[in-house]
Design a protein around this motif. Structure first.
Motif, mmCIF file in Angstrom:
data_model
loop_
_atom_site.group_PDB
_atom_site.id
_atom_site.type_symbol
_atom_site.label_atom_id
_atom_site.label_comp_id
_atom_site.label_asym_id
_atom_site.label_seq_id
_atom_site.Cartn_x
_atom_site.Cartn_y
_atom_site.Cartn_z
ATOM 1 N N ILE A 293 0.885 -1.254 0.101
ATOM 2 C CA ILE A 293 -0.088 0.084 0.147
ATOM 3 C C ILE A 293 0.982 1.337 0.018
ATOM 4 N N GLU A 294 2.074 1.180 0.869
ATOM 5 C CA GLU A 294 2.940 2.534 0.948
ATOM 6 C C GLU A 294 3.344 2.760 -0.429
ATOM 7 N N ARG A 295 3.708 1.774 -1.236
ATOM 8 C CA ARG A 295 4.358 2.022 -2.738
ATOM 9 C C ARG A 295 3.356 2.622 -3.367
ATOM 10 N N SER A 296 2.099 2.591 -3.062
ATOM 11 C CA SER A 296 0.981 3.064 -3.962
ATOM 12 C C SER A 296 0.697 4.552 -3.481
ATOM 13 N N ILE A 297 1.256 5.076 -2.412
ATOM 14 C CA ILE A 297 0.859 6.455 -1.838
ATOM 15 C C ILE A 297 1.056 7.535 -2.816
ATOM 16 N N PRO A 298 2.542 7.648 -3.092
ATOM 17 C CA PRO A 298 2.873 8.617 -4.121
ATOM 18 C C PRO A 298 1.663 8.986 -5.335
ATOM 19 N N ALA A 299 1.412 7.978 -5.932
ATOM 20 C CA ALA A 299 0.471 7.967 -7.181
ATOM 21 C C ALA A 299 -0.942 8.320 -6.531
ATOM 22 N N ALA A 300 -1.369 7.683 -5.645
ATOM 23 C CA ALA A 300 -2.465 8.013 -4.963
ATOM 24 C C ALA A 300 -2.820 9.585 -4.463
ATOM 25 N N ASP A 301 -1.587 10.068 -3.785
ATOM 26 C CA ASP A 301 -1.426 11.386 -3.460
ATOM 27 C C ASP A 301 -1.407 12.533 -4.728
ATOM 28 N N ALA A 302 -0.894 11.864 -6.051
ATOM 29 C CA ALA A 302 -0.957 12.754 -7.116
ATOM 30 C C ALA A 302 -2.487 12.808 -7.611
ATOM 31 N N ASN A 303 -3.103 11.662 -7.638
ATOM 32 C CA ASN A 303 -4.546 11.764 -7.809
ATOM 33 C C ASN A 303 -5.374 12.819 -7.075
ATOM 34 N N PHE A 304 -4.992 12.592 -5.672
ATOM 35 C CA PHE A 304 -5.775 13.416 -4.915
ATOM 36 C C PHE A 304 -5.385 14.989 -5.172
ATOM 37 N N LEU B 63 -7.220 6.602 2.999
ATOM 38 C CA LEU B 63 -8.081 5.558 3.422
ATOM 39 C C LEU B 63 -8.812 4.710 2.421
ATOM 40 N N ALA B 64 -9.370 5.516 1.497
ATOM 41 C CA ALA B 64 -9.835 4.869 0.269
ATOM 42 C C ALA B 64 -8.905 4.003 -0.485
ATOM 43 N N LEU B 65 -7.795 4.287 -0.482
ATOM 44 C CA LEU B 65 -6.613 3.512 -1.083
ATOM 45 C C LEU B 65 -6.447 2.140 -0.238
ATOM 46 N N VAL B 66 -6.558 2.306 1.135
ATOM 47 C CA VAL B 66 -6.258 1.073 1.968
ATOM 48 C C VAL B 66 -7.629 0.143 1.532
ATOM 49 N N TRP B 67 -8.816 0.894 1.539
ATOM 50 C CA TRP B 67 -9.914 0.034 1.192
ATOM 51 C C TRP B 67 -9.851 -0.683 -0.177
ATOM 52 N N TRP B 68 -9.184 0.062 -1.276
ATOM 53 C CA TRP B 68 -9.164 -0.319 -2.649
ATOM 54 C C TRP B 68 -8.035 -1.577 -2.634
ATOM 55 N N TYR B 69 -7.203 -1.584 -1.916
ATOM 56 C CA TYR B 69 -6.106 -2.419 -1.868
ATOM 57 C C TYR B 69 -6.847 -3.752 -1.267
ATOM 58 N N VAL B 70 -7.345 -3.812 -0.139
ATOM 59 C CA VAL B 70 -8.151 -4.933 0.591
ATOM 60 C C VAL B 70 -9.132 -5.533 -0.619
ATOM 61 N N LEU C 171 -8.642 -5.385 10.234
ATOM 62 C CA LEU C 171 -7.667 -5.658 9.216
ATOM 63 C C LEU C 171 -7.340 -4.128 8.629
ATOM 64 N N GLN C 172 -8.483 -3.414 8.514
ATOM 65 C CA GLN C 172 -7.960 -2.078 8.126
ATOM 66 C C GLN C 172 -7.506 -1.272 9.100
ATOM 67 N N VAL C 173 -7.774 -1.711 10.377
ATOM 68 C CA VAL C 173 -6.947 -0.648 11.417
ATOM 69 C C VAL C 173 -5.701 -1.113 11.572
ATOM 70 N N ALA C 174 -5.338 -2.405 11.134
ATOM 71 C CA ALA C 174 -3.884 -3.119 11.457
ATOM 72 C C ALA C 174 -3.023 -2.324 10.351
ATOM 73 N N LEU C 175 -3.797 -2.426 9.129
ATOM 74 C CA LEU C 175 -2.908 -1.842 7.925
ATOM 75 C C LEU C 175 -2.831 -0.383 8.063
ATOM 76 N N CYS C 176 -3.671 0.472 8.498
ATOM 77 C CA CYS C 176 -3.706 1.844 8.829
ATOM 78 C C CYS C 176 -2.657 2.077 9.829
ATOM 79 N N TRP C 177 -2.764 1.221 10.879
ATOM 80 C CA TRP C 177 -1.619 1.626 12.134
ATOM 81 C C TRP C 177 -0.192 1.484 11.477
ATOM 82 N N ARG C 178 -0.068 0.359 10.647
ATOM 83 C CA ARG C 178 1.455 0.164 9.985
ATOM 84 C C ARG C 178 1.582 1.296 8.988
ATOM 85 N N LEU C 179 0.723 1.993 8.624
ATOM 86 C CA LEU C 179 0.913 3.219 7.667
ATOM 87 C C LEU C 179 0.924 4.358 8.536
ATOM 88 N N ARG C 180 0.777 4.257 9.592
ATOM 89 C CA ARG C 180 0.666 5.500 10.748
ATOM 90 C C ARG C 180 -0.170 6.798 9.966
#
Length: 147
Positions: free
Chosen positions: A59-70, A86-93, A138-147
């Motif tokens: 997910i973290e590797r996808s953040i730059p592209a997602a932020d550019a879209n934002f 958060l939408a990125l995390v939902w999409w990934y899952v 699961l969403q919480v655990a992934l977001c916790w890791r992403l801070r």
């Protein structure tokens, strides 16, 4: 890899002040509790910690592209960068991991959980099918890791 005795106990978690409890990996906390159930006593917590870390790194590797879209269309994300992430995390899952709600529980008004894995992270991570009891965590655990 840790041995069984090196993981914190439920009692140790309960004794932590709130600010310290927030620093505890939700995967570890969830599965330490799960291991107290005889049928889940042999869970390999390390396996699930590594899997969650791998997924979060993806997910973290996808953040730059997602932020550019934002940045191009923040109005699509309520002008809220955190909301878009958060939408990125939902999409990934949903799209990458293909985790879905258990069909046999989708329309039920009330669920009697007889399989403990329906309530703990090992269930959703192993089967890629979840319940209200473990998909949100699961969403919480992934977001916790992403801070």
């Amino acid at each position: 890899m840790r041995d069984r005795a090196s993981w914190p106990t439920v009692d140790q978690f309960l004794s932590l002040p709130n600010e310290e409890l927030g620093k505890v990996d939700p995967v570890v906390m969830n599965l330490v509790v799960a291991k107290g159930i005889p049928s889940l006593a042999t869970l390999d917590i390390d396996h699930y910690v590594r899997l969650a870390a791998q997924w979060a790194a993806d997910i973290e590797r996808s953040i730059p592209a997602a932020d550019a879209n934002f940045s191009r269309r923040p109005d699509l994300w309520q002008n809220d960068l955190d909301f878009s992430r958060l939408a990125l995390v939902w999409w990934y899952v949903d799209e990458v991991l293909r985790i879905s709600y258990r069909e046999d529980q989708r329309e039920l008004k009330e669920v009697l959980y007889t399989n403990p894995s329906d309530l703990f992270l090992n269930g959703v991570m192993d089967t890629r099918q979840g319940t209200c009891g473990n998909m949100a965590l699961l969403q919480v655990a992934l977001c916790w890791r992403l801070r």
